[in-house]
Design a protein around this motif. Structure first.
Motif, PDB file in Angstrom:
ATOM      1  N   LEU A 272      54.798  45.972  12.922  1.00  0.00           N
ATOM      2  CA  LEU A 272      53.999  46.262  11.735  1.00  0.00           C
ATOM      3  C   LEU A 272      54.014  45.081  10.769  1.00  0.00           C
ATOM      4  CD1 LEU A 272      52.379  48.178   9.937  1.00  0.00           C
ATOM      5  CD2 LEU A 272      54.538  49.165   9.156  1.00  0.00           C
ATOM      6  N   MET A 273      55.174  44.462  10.593  1.00  0.00           N
ATOM      7  CA  MET A 273      55.278  43.303   9.713  1.00  0.00           C
ATOM      8  C   MET A 273      54.438  42.146  10.238  1.00  0.00           C
ATOM      9  SD  MET A 273      58.739  41.358   8.410  1.00  0.00           S
ATOM     10  CE  MET A 273      59.306  41.110  10.102  1.00  0.00           C
ATOM     11  N   VAL A 274      54.484  41.919  11.545  1.00  0.00           N
ATOM     12  CA  VAL A 274      53.690  40.842  12.145  1.00  0.00           C
ATOM     13  C   VAL A 274      52.199  41.140  12.008  1.00  0.00           C
ATOM     14  CG1 VAL A 274      53.135  39.675  14.312  1.00  0.00           C
ATOM     15  CG2 VAL A 274      55.512  40.151  13.731  1.00  0.00           C
ATOM     16  N   LEU A 275      51.817  42.409  12.184  1.00  0.00           N
ATOM     17  CA  LEU A 275      50.409  42.789  12.055  1.00  0.00           C
ATOM     18  C   LEU A 275      49.898  42.534  10.643  1.00  0.00           C
ATOM     19  CD1 LEU A 275      47.827  44.122  13.111  1.00  0.00           C
ATOM     20  CD2 LEU A 275      48.832  46.345  12.537  1.00  0.00           C
ATOM     21  N   ILE A 276      50.686  42.887   9.640  1.00  0.00           N
ATOM     22  CA  ILE A 276      50.279  42.666   8.252  1.00  0.00           C
ATOM     23  C   ILE A 276      50.154  41.174   7.969  1.00  0.00           C
ATOM     24  CG2 ILE A 276      50.996  42.928   5.847  1.00  0.00           C
ATOM     25  CD1 ILE A 276      52.288  45.570   6.654  1.00  0.00           C
ATOM     26  N   MET A 277      51.091  40.391   8.477  1.00  0.00           N
ATOM     27  CA  MET A 277      51.018  38.938   8.292  1.00  0.00           C
ATOM     28  C   MET A 277      49.771  38.381   8.975  1.00  0.00           C
ATOM     29  SD  MET A 277      55.058  38.017   8.898  1.00  0.00           S
ATOM     30  CE  MET A 277      54.759  36.256   8.927  1.00  0.00           C
ATOM     31  N   ALA A 278      49.450  38.889  10.165  1.00  0.00           N
ATOM     32  CA  ALA A 278      48.261  38.408  10.876  1.00  0.00           C
ATOM     33  C   ALA A 278      46.978  38.782  10.130  1.00  0.00           C
ATOM     34  CB  ALA A 278      48.231  38.988  12.289  1.00  0.00           C
ATOM     35  N   LEU A 279      46.917  40.006   9.626  1.00  0.00           N
ATOM     36  CA  LEU A 279      45.735  40.425   8.867  1.00  0.00           C
ATOM     37  C   LEU A 279      45.579  39.592   7.597  1.00  0.00           C
ATOM     38  CD1 LEU A 279      45.922  44.318   9.188  1.00  0.00           C
ATOM     39  CD2 LEU A 279      44.233  42.803  10.220  1.00  0.00           C
ATOM     40  N   THR A 280      46.679  39.323   6.927  1.00  0.00           N
ATOM     41  CA  THR A 280      46.618  38.497   5.719  1.00  0.00           C
ATOM     42  C   THR A 280      46.167  37.082   6.047  1.00  0.00           C
ATOM     43  OG1 THR A 280      48.437  39.795   4.783  1.00  0.00           O
ATOM     44  CG2 THR A 280      47.934  37.697   3.732  1.00  0.00           C
ATOM     45  N   PHE A 281      46.666  36.528   7.168  1.00  0.00           N
ATOM     46  CA  PHE A 281      46.238  35.191   7.594  1.00  0.00           C
ATOM     47  C   PHE A 281      44.750  35.160   7.883  1.00  0.00           C
ATOM     48  CE2 PHE A 281      45.234  32.363  11.143  1.00  0.00           C
ATOM     49  CZ  PHE A 281      45.563  31.131  10.592  1.00  0.00           C
ATOM     50  N   VAL A 282      44.250  36.175   8.596  1.00  0.00           N
ATOM     51  CA  VAL A 282      42.822  36.226   8.917  1.00  0.00           C
ATOM     52  C   VAL A 282      41.980  36.303   7.643  1.00  0.00           C
ATOM     53  CG1 VAL A 282      41.027  37.662   9.965  1.00  0.00           C
ATOM     54  CG2 VAL A 282      43.139  37.207  11.209  1.00  0.00           C
ATOM     55  N   GLN A 283      42.429  37.106   6.686  1.00  0.00           N
ATOM     56  CA  GLN A 283      41.680  37.229   5.436  1.00  0.00           C
ATOM     57  C   GLN A 283      41.641  35.902   4.684  1.00  0.00           C
ATOM     58  OE1 GLN A 283      42.288  41.310   3.382  1.00  0.00           O
ATOM     59  NE2 GLN A 283      44.068  41.064   4.666  1.00  0.00           N
ATOM     60  N   PHE A 284      42.775  35.213   4.613  1.00  0.00           N
ATOM     61  CA  PHE A 284      42.804  33.939   3.902  1.00  0.00           C
ATOM     62  C   PHE A 284      42.101  32.835   4.696  1.00  0.00           C
ATOM     63  CE2 PHE A 284      46.050  35.876   1.266  1.00  0.00           C
ATOM     64  CZ  PHE A 284      45.848  35.259   0.045  1.00  0.00           C
ATOM     65  N   ARG A 285      42.136  32.934   6.022  1.00  0.00           N
ATOM     66  CA  ARG A 285      41.559  31.872   6.863  1.00  0.00           C
ATOM     67  C   ARG A 285      40.050  31.967   6.958  1.00  0.00           C
ATOM     68  NH1 ARG A 285      39.690  28.220   8.936  1.00  0.00           N
ATOM     69  NH2 ARG A 285      40.370  26.944  10.700  1.00  0.00           N
ATOM     70  N   PHE A 286      39.504  33.174   7.004  1.00  0.00           N
ATOM     71  CA  PHE A 286      38.073  33.332   7.248  1.00  0.00           C
ATOM     72  C   PHE A 286      37.316  33.924   6.053  1.00  0.00           C
ATOM     73  CE2 PHE A 286      40.161  33.511  11.423  1.00  0.00           C
ATOM     74  CZ  PHE A 286      39.506  32.468  12.061  1.00  0.00           C
ATOM     75  N   ILE A 287      37.880  34.968   5.444  1.00  0.00           N
ATOM     76  CA  ILE A 287      37.154  35.615   4.355  1.00  0.00           C
ATOM     77  C   ILE A 287      37.188  34.769   3.094  1.00  0.00           C
ATOM     78  CG2 ILE A 287      37.017  37.695   2.923  1.00  0.00           C
ATOM     79  CD1 ILE A 287      38.188  39.279   5.190  1.00  0.00           C
ATOM     80  N   GLU A 288      38.309  34.093   2.823  1.00  0.00           N
ATOM     81  CA  GLU A 288      38.420  33.317   1.581  1.00  0.00           C
ATOM     82  C   GLU A 288      37.434  32.157   1.549  1.00  0.00           C
ATOM     83  OE1 GLU A 288      41.970  31.537  -1.258  1.00  0.00           O
ATOM     84  OE2 GLU A 288      42.044  31.244   0.898  1.00  0.00           O
ATOM     85  N   ARG A 289      36.933  31.739   2.718  1.00  0.00           N
ATOM     86  CA  ARG A 289      35.959  30.650   2.756  1.00  0.00           C
ATOM     87  C   ARG A 289      34.696  31.010   1.963  1.00  0.00           C
ATOM     88  NH1 ARG A 289      35.759  28.374   8.977  1.00  0.00           N
ATOM     89  NH2 ARG A 289      37.799  27.345   9.000  1.00  0.00           N
ATOM     90  N   LYS A 290      34.390  32.296   1.909  1.00  0.00           N
ATOM     91  CA  LYS A 290      33.187  32.739   1.214  1.00  0.00           C
ATOM     92  C   LYS A 290      33.429  33.044  -0.262  1.00  0.00           C
ATOM     93  CE  LYS A 290      31.362  34.716   5.508  1.00  0.00           C
ATOM     94  NZ  LYS A 290      30.790  35.923   6.173  1.00  0.00           N
ATOM     95  N   VAL A 291      34.644  32.807  -0.703  1.00  0.00           N
ATOM     96  CA  VAL A 291      34.993  33.069  -2.100  1.00  0.00           C
ATOM     97  C   VAL A 291      34.875  31.784  -2.897  1.00  0.00           C
ATOM     98  CG1 VAL A 291      36.821  33.825  -3.679  1.00  0.00           C
ATOM     99  CG2 VAL A 291      36.532  34.954  -1.470  1.00  0.00           C
ATOM    100  N   HIS A 292      34.149  31.831  -3.994  1.00  0.00           N
ATOM    101  CA  HIS A 292      33.964  30.659  -4.855  1.00  0.00           C
ATOM    102  C   HIS A 292      34.741  30.893  -6.152  1.00  0.00           C
ATOM    103  CE1 HIS A 292      30.845  29.146  -2.171  1.00  0.00           C
ATOM    104  NE2 HIS A 292      30.349  30.376  -2.142  1.00  0.00           N
ATOM    105  N   TYR A 293      35.628  29.969  -6.476  1.00  0.00           N
ATOM    106  CA  TYR A 293      36.470  30.103  -7.657  1.00  0.00           C
ATOM    107  C   TYR A 293      35.912  29.384  -8.881  1.00  0.00           C
ATOM    108  CZ  TYR A 293      39.982  31.981  -4.498  1.00  0.00           C
ATOM    109  OH  TYR A 293      40.648  32.761  -3.571  1.00  0.00           O
TER     110      TYR A 293
END
Length: 294
Positions: A272-293
């Motif tokens: 479960l800990m590894v899964l959460i880390m993987a999901l967080t990595f995917v969000q920061f790696r792919f979804i954050e690209r579309k976020v403009h600060y």
């Protein structure tokens, strides 16, 4: 050139940091290390030592169809609860940001759900949506069997999704409201002068500027749905009916404390800990690209 600030008294700095570091070590790193060790051993139910077995526990978990069922339910629960909570919080924040009558009272009222403990939220939803009492009972008399979380797995999953989403609305609402209030009013007034209606201003002006807040809340809500959902599940459904709401975090509890299999529970907690880390990595790696600060 600005002079860099320094902290001359290193002993005082260490003394201030030490309590926090001890808390992190005792309540995070130490339990994680113990769980990782137990996942590679077979722990006797009543103590007496353990035996090194390598990846045997991981193979047993990954070959268990019941475990994969809990993974599927957990993913559906996390996505649905996070999406519903974020959507409701955004709607409430937009209404309050427009300074409707009584908006100061609404701010407090909308935040209150987050102040309640998860078991209290679960108990409230269990009684509110009971199939044999209140409004739901009247609906069931007109449409027999329409709603019964005690017997229907889909109804039970829907109920804990609603409870989890409701418990997170207040947290999301505060961040969305802060983000909306940081948007310059002149920008919205310019949009209104150009003929954009309220919905168009929200979609074209406010939502793009809320992208960093939305991304942050997406990460927090999904993580919370995987980790902090035990209280709601335990009070509302206890993993039933027929394991339809047995989330990953609840299965760790049933195998470890009810089944007395500490090694298997530790293995599942590591996964479960590894899964959460993987999901967080995917969000920061792919979804954050579309976020403009900016």
């Amino acid at each position: 050139m600005n002079k860099r600030a320094t902290f001359s008294n290193s002993w005082l700095a260490a003394a201030l940091l030490l309590p926090q570091l001890l808390l992190v070590f005792i309540f995070f790193y130490w339990p994680s290390g113990e769980a990782l060790w137990w996942s590679f051993t077979l722990e006797r139910p009543f103590g007496g030592g353990n035996e090194w077995v390598g990846f045997y526990n991981y193979l047993s978990v990954l070959q268990d169809s019941r475990y994969w069922g809990s993974v599927r339910v957990s993913v559906i629960f996390a996505i649905a609860a996070s999406a519903l909570s974020i959507l409701l919080a955004l709607m409430l924040a937009v209404f309050v940001d427009r300074r409707m009558r009584g908006h100061q009272i609404l701010k407090t009222g909308f935040f209150l759900p987050y102040a309640l403990a998860a078991p209290a939220v679960g108990l409230a939803f269990r009684f509110i949506f009971a199939p044999d009492a209140g409004l739901i009972a009247g609906i069931n008399r007109v449409f027999p069997g329409l709603w019964n979380p005690a017997l229907d797995g889909n109804d039970a999953l829907t109920l804990i999704i609603l409870a989890q989403a409701w418990s997170l609305v207040g947290y999301n609402f505060i961040f969305f409201l802060a983000g909306l209030q940081s948007i310059p009013r002149a920008l919205l007034e310019a949009g209104a002068m150009d003929g954009a209606g309220p919905l168009r201003r929200v979609w074209d002006l406010q939502l793009p500027l809320l992208a960093p807040t939305l991304f942050f809340l997406l990460v927090i809500n999904i993580t919370d749905s995987f980790v902090n959902s035990f209280g709601i599940v335990d009070i509302v459904t206890s993993g039933g009916p027929a394991r339809a709401t047995e989330l990953m975090v609840y299965k760790v509890y049933t195998d470890g404390f009810q089944g007395k299999d500490s090694s298997l529970a530790a293995t599942q907690s590591v996964i479960l800990m590894v899964l959460i880390m993987a999901l967080t990595f995917v969000q920061f790696r792919f979804i954050e690209r579309k976020v403009h600060y900016n």
